[in-house]
Design a protein around this motif. Structure first.
Motif, PDB file in Angstrom:
ATOM      1  N   VAL A 189      -1.737   2.684   6.599  1.00 39.29           N
ATOM      2  CA  VAL A 189      -2.100   1.346   6.145  1.00 39.29           C
ATOM      3  C   VAL A 189      -0.849   0.478   6.189  1.00 39.29           C
ATOM      4  O   VAL A 189       0.209   0.862   5.672  1.00 39.29           O
ATOM      5  CB  VAL A 189      -2.686   1.357   4.717  1.00 39.29           C
ATOM      6  N   THR A 190      -0.980  -0.700   6.787  1.00 42.71           N
ATOM      7  CA  THR A 190       0.147  -1.633   6.882  1.00 42.71           C
ATOM      8  C   THR A 190      -0.237  -2.957   6.233  1.00 42.71           C
ATOM      9  O   THR A 190      -1.295  -3.509   6.536  1.00 42.71           O
ATOM     10  CB  THR A 190       0.526  -1.878   8.352  1.00 42.71           C
ATOM     11  N   ARG A 191       0.603  -3.431   5.349  1.00 45.00           N
ATOM     12  CA  ARG A 191       0.351  -4.737   4.744  1.00 45.00           C
ATOM     13  C   ARG A 191       0.757  -5.834   5.714  1.00 45.00           C
ATOM     14  O   ARG A 191       1.879  -5.864   6.218  1.00 45.00           O
ATOM     15  CB  ARG A 191       1.160  -4.884   3.447  1.00 45.00           C
ATOM     16  N   ILE A 192      -0.177  -6.736   6.014  1.00 43.38           N
ATOM     17  CA  ILE A 192       0.116  -7.880   6.878  1.00 43.38           C
ATOM     18  C   ILE A 192       0.595  -9.066   6.044  1.00 43.38           C
ATOM     19  O   ILE A 192       1.519  -9.779   6.420  1.00 43.38           O
ATOM     20  CB  ILE A 192      -1.137  -8.268   7.697  1.00 43.38           C
ATOM     21  N   PRO A 244      -1.701  -1.115 -10.199  1.00 42.86           N
ATOM     22  CA  PRO A 244      -2.173  -0.282  -9.079  1.00 42.86           C
ATOM     23  C   PRO A 244      -3.684  -0.452  -8.899  1.00 42.86           C
ATOM     24  O   PRO A 244      -4.448  -0.342  -9.857  1.00 42.86           O
ATOM     25  CB  PRO A 244      -1.818   1.144  -9.524  1.00 42.86           C
ATOM     26  N   ARG A 245      -4.106  -0.720  -7.672  1.00 43.11           N
ATOM     27  CA  ARG A 245      -5.529  -0.901  -7.374  1.00 43.11           C
ATOM     28  C   ARG A 245      -5.922   0.024  -6.219  1.00 43.11           C
ATOM     29  O   ARG A 245      -5.262   0.041  -5.171  1.00 43.11           O
ATOM     30  CB  ARG A 245      -5.832  -2.346  -6.973  1.00 43.11           C
ATOM     31  N   THR A 246      -6.988   0.823  -6.433  1.00 41.89           N
ATOM     32  CA  THR A 246      -7.500   1.694  -5.384  1.00 41.89           C
ATOM     33  C   THR A 246      -8.541   0.927  -4.571  1.00 41.89           C
ATOM     34  O   THR A 246      -9.580   0.517  -5.100  1.00 41.89           O
ATOM     35  CB  THR A 246      -8.127   2.954  -5.987  1.00 41.89           C
ATOM     36  N   VAL A 247      -8.254   0.738  -3.299  1.00 41.07           N
ATOM     37  CA  VAL A 247      -9.095  -0.084  -2.414  1.00 41.07           C
ATOM     38  C   VAL A 247      -9.941   0.822  -1.544  1.00 41.07           C
ATOM     39  O   VAL A 247      -9.401   1.628  -0.772  1.00 41.07           O
ATOM     40  CB  VAL A 247      -8.225  -1.013  -1.543  1.00 41.07           C
ATOM     41  N   PRO A 254       0.830  -1.211   0.000  1.00 43.19           N
ATOM     42  CA  PRO A 254       0.000   0.000   0.000  1.00 43.19           C
ATOM     43  C   PRO A 254       0.861   1.256   0.000  1.00 43.19           C
ATOM     44  O   PRO A 254       1.958   1.283   0.573  1.00 43.19           O
ATOM     45  CB  PRO A 254      -0.796  -0.126   1.301  1.00 43.19           C
ATOM     46  N   ALA A 255       0.345   2.295  -0.652  1.00 32.05           N
ATOM     47  CA  ALA A 255       1.043   3.575  -0.676  1.00 32.05           C
ATOM     48  C   ALA A 255       0.516   4.471   0.446  1.00 32.05           C
ATOM     49  O   ALA A 255      -0.654   4.387   0.823  1.00 32.05           O
ATOM     50  CB  ALA A 255       0.845   4.250  -2.031  1.00 32.05           C
ATOM     51  N   THR A 280      -4.176   2.918  -2.097  1.00 33.45           N
ATOM     52  CA  THR A 280      -3.764   2.322  -3.371  1.00 33.45           C
ATOM     53  C   THR A 280      -2.714   1.259  -3.111  1.00 33.45           C
ATOM     54  O   THR A 280      -1.716   1.514  -2.430  1.00 33.45           O
ATOM     55  CB  THR A 280      -3.196   3.382  -4.329  1.00 33.45           C
ATOM     56  N   ALA A 281      -2.964   0.069  -3.622  1.00 34.76           N
ATOM     57  CA  ALA A 281      -2.016  -1.034  -3.490  1.00 34.76           C
ATOM     58  C   ALA A 281      -1.333  -1.265  -4.829  1.00 34.76           C
ATOM     59  O   ALA A 281      -2.004  -1.330  -5.873  1.00 34.76           O
ATOM     60  CB  ALA A 281      -2.726  -2.303  -3.047  1.00 34.76           C
TER      61      ALA A 281
END
Length: 316
Positions: A247-250, A305-308, A242-243, A285-286
């Motif tokens: 937000v933290t990627r687990i 790029p994907r906007t979540v 994630p940008a 955005t990931a």
């Protein structure tokens, strides 16, 4: 006297600008995604030999000096990396028409196959003709060289369907006296182009229940689809970072996806810690990174790029 040029009304100019912007936006949307272009032809360099060939006899050309056919069949194992990354098998079916000191192979029935777990690539060999032989014959063996082309194939389960290519072959020696246990050698060189896969990524965000909602542990299901004409192999979601802050990627990353036939889709889930106390208008955005190769193991990593948008409610 020149008549004064009428100025364009501001409203009309604004409408024209909007139309032009829309056209440009349409061009951006319609442009092919990254990686859609075909890769360069894949070089083919194969050397095979065996001492277990089988030779049978038959009639030769309908006219001319090549009065006999010596059909040589056999196979040889190819190590991983010679033809794709998989162990493969090379098979030959070579009906040499022989006579005097000359021989010929005609592409109507001279075949070499390269086979692995993904499918079979078939080559047609040509060297001369009945009227103008292109190979040498000693009475017991054939030597010489010629050309090959890929035989078209449209079998849907064959990863090498639609392949094209051409090159040259050399036969340093091939024993063609009738019998079994015949030694032969074959060298192939040239290039092959296979149908290319093309990946697309969509996503769905969900909490998966009240506990995840309270802990702000969001699941994002990434759907990876192969929209191209060729099959994809070794597909791996290498990351979905994630940008920005908050937000933290687990994880988990990377995740193996495996093979994706043309039109197929698979899903993987990556979890994130998001938003803190506020969920309203929370999004991020990931950068989804996906590795893939084609049937000959050419390829690389593509970025999606994907906007979540984070769901407001804890229901799935």
């Amino acid at each position: 006297m020149r008549r004064p040029t009428a100025s364009i009304p501001r409203s009309a100019a604004r409408r024209a600008a909007v139309v032009l912007t829309a056209l440009l936006a349409g061009l951006v949307v319609m442009a092919p995604p990254a990686g859609a272009e075909s890769l360069a032809p894949h070089p083919l360099n194969v050397n095979a030999s065996s001492a277990n060939g089988v030779v049978t006899s038959g009639p030769g050309c309908s006219s001319g000096p090549l009065t006999d056919t010596r059909r040589l069949t056999g196979s040889s194992a190819l190590s991983a990396g010679v033809f794709s990354a998989l162990p493969s098998q090379l098979g030959i079916d070579l009906p040499f028409r022989v006579g005097g000191t000359q021989a010929v192979l005609e592409s109507t029935d001279a075949r070499v196959t390269l086979t692995n777990a993904r499918g079979t690539l078939t080559l047609a060999l040509q060297s001369g003709s009945c009227a103008a032989p292109g190979l040498s014959y000693s009475g017991t063996s054939v030597t010489g060289s010629g050309t090959w082309t890929v035989v078209p194939d449209a079998t849907t389960t064959n990863a090498y369907r639609g392949a094209t290519g051409s090159g040259t072959f050399a036969i340093p020696a091939a024993a063609v006296s009738v019998g079994t246990g015949k030694a032969w050698q074959l060298a192939l060189s040239g290039s092959i182009t296979v149908l290319q896969p093309q990946l697309a990524v969509t996503h769905r965000a969900y909490w998966g229940g009240p506990l995840n909602y309270l802990s702000r542990t969001l699941g994002v299901e990434y759907r990876i689809r192969n929209t191209g004409p060729g099959d994809a192999f070794g597909v791996v979601l290498t990351d979905a970072l994630p940008a920005g802050s908050g937000v933290t990627r687990i994880g988990p990353v990377p995740q193996a996806v495996g093979a994706l036939a043309a039109g197929a889709e698979k899903q993987v889930v990556v979890r994130y810690r998001v938003c803190g106390l506020l969920v309203l208008n929370c999004r991020f955005t990931a950068d989804v990174q996906v590795l893939r190769t084609d049937a000959l193991d050419d390829g690389g990593t593509e970025s999606f790029p994907r906007t979540v948008q984070v769901p407001l409610l804890p229901v799935p």
